[in-house]
Design an enzyme around this catalytic site. Structure first.
Site, PDB file in Angstrom:
ATOM      1  N   SER A 120      -9.501   1.758   3.130  1.00  0.00           N
ATOM      2  CA  SER A 120      -8.631   2.523   2.272  1.00  0.00           C
ATOM      3  C   SER A 120      -7.616   1.684   1.480  1.00  0.00           C
ATOM      4  O   SER A 120      -7.068   2.175   0.497  1.00  0.00           O
ATOM      5  CB  SER A 120      -7.878   3.560   3.107  1.00  0.00           C
ATOM      6  OG  SER A 120      -7.029   2.931   4.040  1.00  0.00           O
ATOM      7  N   LYS A 136       0.868  -1.183   0.000  1.00  0.00           N
ATOM      8  CA  LYS A 136       0.000   0.000   0.000  1.00  0.00           C
ATOM      9  C   LYS A 136       0.900   1.226   0.000  1.00  0.00           C
ATOM     10  O   LYS A 136       1.934   1.235   0.688  1.00  0.00           O
ATOM     11  CB  LYS A 136      -0.886  -0.048   1.245  1.00  0.00           C
ATOM     12  CG  LYS A 136      -1.885   1.074   1.370  1.00  0.00           C
ATOM     13  CD  LYS A 136      -2.715   0.911   2.643  1.00  0.00           C
ATOM     14  CE  LYS A 136      -3.781   1.956   2.804  1.00  0.00           C
ATOM     15  NZ  LYS A 136      -4.587   1.759   4.037  1.00  0.00           N
ATOM     16  N   SER A 148      -9.555  -0.740   7.265  1.00  0.00           N
ATOM     17  CA  SER A 148      -9.025  -0.565   5.909  1.00  0.00           C
ATOM     18  C   SER A 148      -8.333  -1.766   5.282  1.00  0.00           C
ATOM     19  O   SER A 148      -8.021  -1.725   4.093  1.00  0.00           O
ATOM     20  CB  SER A 148      -8.048   0.601   5.885  1.00  0.00           C
ATOM     21  OG  SER A 148      -8.763   1.795   5.757  1.00  0.00           O
TER      22      SER A 148
HETATM   23  N1  GLN Z   1     -12.735   4.181   6.785  1.00  0.00           N
HETATM   24  C1  GLN Z   1     -12.094   4.559   8.005  1.00  0.00           C
HETATM   25  C2  GLN Z   1     -11.636   5.985   7.893  1.00  0.00           C
HETATM   26  O1  GLN Z   1     -11.910   6.586   6.928  1.00  0.00           O
HETATM   27  C3  GLN Z   1     -10.951   3.640   8.296  1.00  0.00           C
HETATM   28  C4  GLN Z   1      -9.758   3.904   7.474  1.00  0.00           C
HETATM   29  C5  GLN Z   1      -8.608   3.016   7.803  1.00  0.00           C
HETATM   30  O2  GLN Z   1      -8.758   1.961   8.421  1.00  0.00           O
HETATM   31  N2  GLN Z   1      -7.433   3.457   7.410  1.00  0.00           N
HETATM   32  O3  GLN Z   1     -11.001   6.508   8.745  1.00  0.00           O
END
Ligand code: GLN
Length: 487
Positions: free
Chosen positions: A156, A81, A180
């Site tokens: 994400s 990532k 994410s």
């Molecule tokens: N969707 C959550 C956020 O927007 C989690 C994101 C993540 O786990 N990096 O913060």
């Protein structure tokens, strides 16, 4: 008929490499060709270094030619990532503010993958600074779901999940702050594991919310996830939150640990908003475990209703502090024509950050500001303790918890334009981060429209072996993971 090379697992490819039926160079070329053929449509990658990948594949083959024994990841193409540092490679966090930044060093996980002989291939698209649930917040354009290109891959770590699902990589690393890794794994039909907080070093991970962030694997099977976890887990003196303990052999644990387990079903996780096809697939998984002799027990996590609010106070507070370093001076984008240094900060940040990141910085600065700190941040920390206690008291009665990973399957690109609608994607995953627990998503079926569905298993702190064995038991009896999207 065996699947195409790029759809095979680490374990299957390892057998081919060991028997010299396949070289890492051939495998890497197949993955590169696949990526070139499909990534124009999937956009899982932000960048890749073809020459570097071929060089490490050749080095892997040379080790074997010299008679060296092969570890499980040696010669296997895996991706990162784009929030995980690799020396000499771009590190953008899918943000304009880091668009031209090149990392001078390896994250600990990167160094460990390289040390294990893996061919670290490509930087994977994600939401900007890992903030989002659809990869639509990427400054470089969204990734698509390989099962339906009009839909999101989740986020994400959407690029990581889409690349593994689409055959562009054999496995990948993502990061999980509120879901994410698990949510995109669910939406793309792959396995995603968020380790216990502290099991995997965060050194070299672009920090979003440091008390919640963990790096973990996305892979085709539970076995592959166990192999990748084995390579990256373990104490790191460069991360002060890193846990000091011996790391068990997760791969061996898959066969050693046997149920029946006592599995808790948190009643708060099956309420309104759960898509009926997702609910039915998860019920079928519960029935499977029951048929294996597991004791299934309803449990309650009474503070679940406060998880989202608590998360969006703590995560934004930490983000506002972590992102203060992107000031146009030390890193990345610098605005031109600023009047003075304060103006330079303002302009560089205004031009460099996207709207969701700005929203989080503003929210986080607000909850930390004097006069509001006690009312929001301090109170959220107390509620976080209650949320953790909910899980720990459930674990007095059960070994693990079983829930859906995401309330819905993959939604259409552009469908959720209201930030709150996107925040709700993580209602089943966020509690795990607040409590610091390990959890895994694995495929458990498809909707009538052919979209993958994910099952979440939540384990006890540092008991990843148990969690992986439980998931492996399910996977062995099902073949969801053998299906691949037609791209
Ligand atoms: N969707 C959550 C956020 O927007 C989690 C994101 C993540 O786990 N990096 O913060």
């Amino acid at each position: 008929m065996a699947a195409e090379l790029f759809f095979q697992t680490i374990a299957e490819l390892g057998a081919l490499l060991d028997s010299r039926k396949l070289s890492s160079a051939e495998l890497t070329r197949a993955v590169i060709a696949r990526t070139k053929a499909v990534d124009g449509r999937v956009h899982a990658f932000n960048s890749f270094d073809e020459a570097g990948a071929l060089a490490s594949a050749a080095a892997s083959d040379a080790r074997r030619a010299a008679g060296q024994a092969r570890g499980p990841l040696d010669g296997i193409p895996v991706g990162l990532k784009d929030v995980i540092a690799a020396a000499g490679q771009p590190l953008t966090a899918s943000s304009k503010i880091l668009a031209n930044y090149v990392s001078p060093y390896d994250a600990t996980v990167t160094a460990r993958l390289k040390g294990a002989g893996a061919v670290v291939w490509g930087r994977l698209n994600c939401d900007e600074f890992a903030m989002g649930s659809s990869t639509e917040n990427s400054a470089f354009g969204p990734a698509s779901n390989p099962w339906d290109l009009a839909r999101v891959p989740g986020g994400s770590s959407g690029g990581s999940a889409a690349a593994v699902a689409g055959g562009e990589l054999i496995a990948a690393l993502g990061s999980d702050t509120g879901g994410s890794i698990r949510q995109p794994a669910a939406l793309c039909g792959v396995v995603g594991l968020k380790p216990t907080y502290g099991l995997v070093s965060r050194y070299g991970l672009v920090a979003f919310a440091s008390s919640l962030d963990q790096i973990g694997p996305l892979a085709r099977t539970v076995e592959d996830a166990a192999l990748v976890l084995g390579a990256i887990a373990g104490h790191d003196p460069l991360d002060s939150t890193s846990f000091q303990a011996d790391i068990p052999d997760y791969h061996a644990g898959l066969k050693q640990k046997k149920g029946p387990w006592r599995i808790g079903i948190p009643k708060e996780y099956f309420g309104t908003g759960l898509d009926p096809a997702v609910g039915a697939a998860v019920e079928a998984a519960i029935a499977f475990y029951r048929s294996q002799g597991c004791e299934i027990k309803e449990v309650s996590l009474p503070h679940t209703q406060y998880c989202l609010d608590t998360y969006y106070i703590i995560a934004t507070a930490e983000a506002s502090s972590n992102l203060a370093r992107f000031d146009g001076i030390r890193y990345g984008h610098r605005a031109s024509g600023a009047k003075d240094v304060v103006d330079l900060y303002f302009q560089s940040r205004a031009e460099g950050f996207g709207p969701e990141v700005k929203r989080r910085i503003i929210l986080g600065t607000y909850v930390l500001s004097s006069g509001y700190y006690d009312a929001y941040y301090l109170r959220a920390q107390k509620v976080r303790t209650l949320i953790r206690q909910d899980f720990l008291s459930a674990y007095r009665e059960v070994d693990a918890l079983l829930t859906p990973t995401s309330p819905t399957p993959a939604f259409k690109l552009g469908e959720k334009f209201d930030p709150l609608a996107l925040y709700l994607c993580d209602i089943y995953t966020i509690g795990v981060n607040l409590a610091g627990l390990p959890a895994l998503s694995l495929p458990c079926g498809f909707t009538p429209a052919g979209l993958p569905i994910g099952l979440q298993l939540i384990g006890q702190p540092f008991r990843e072996s148990e969690l992986l064995a439980m998931a492996h038991t399910y996977e062995q009896a099902h073949d969801w993971h053998r299906r691949h999207p037609a791209l």
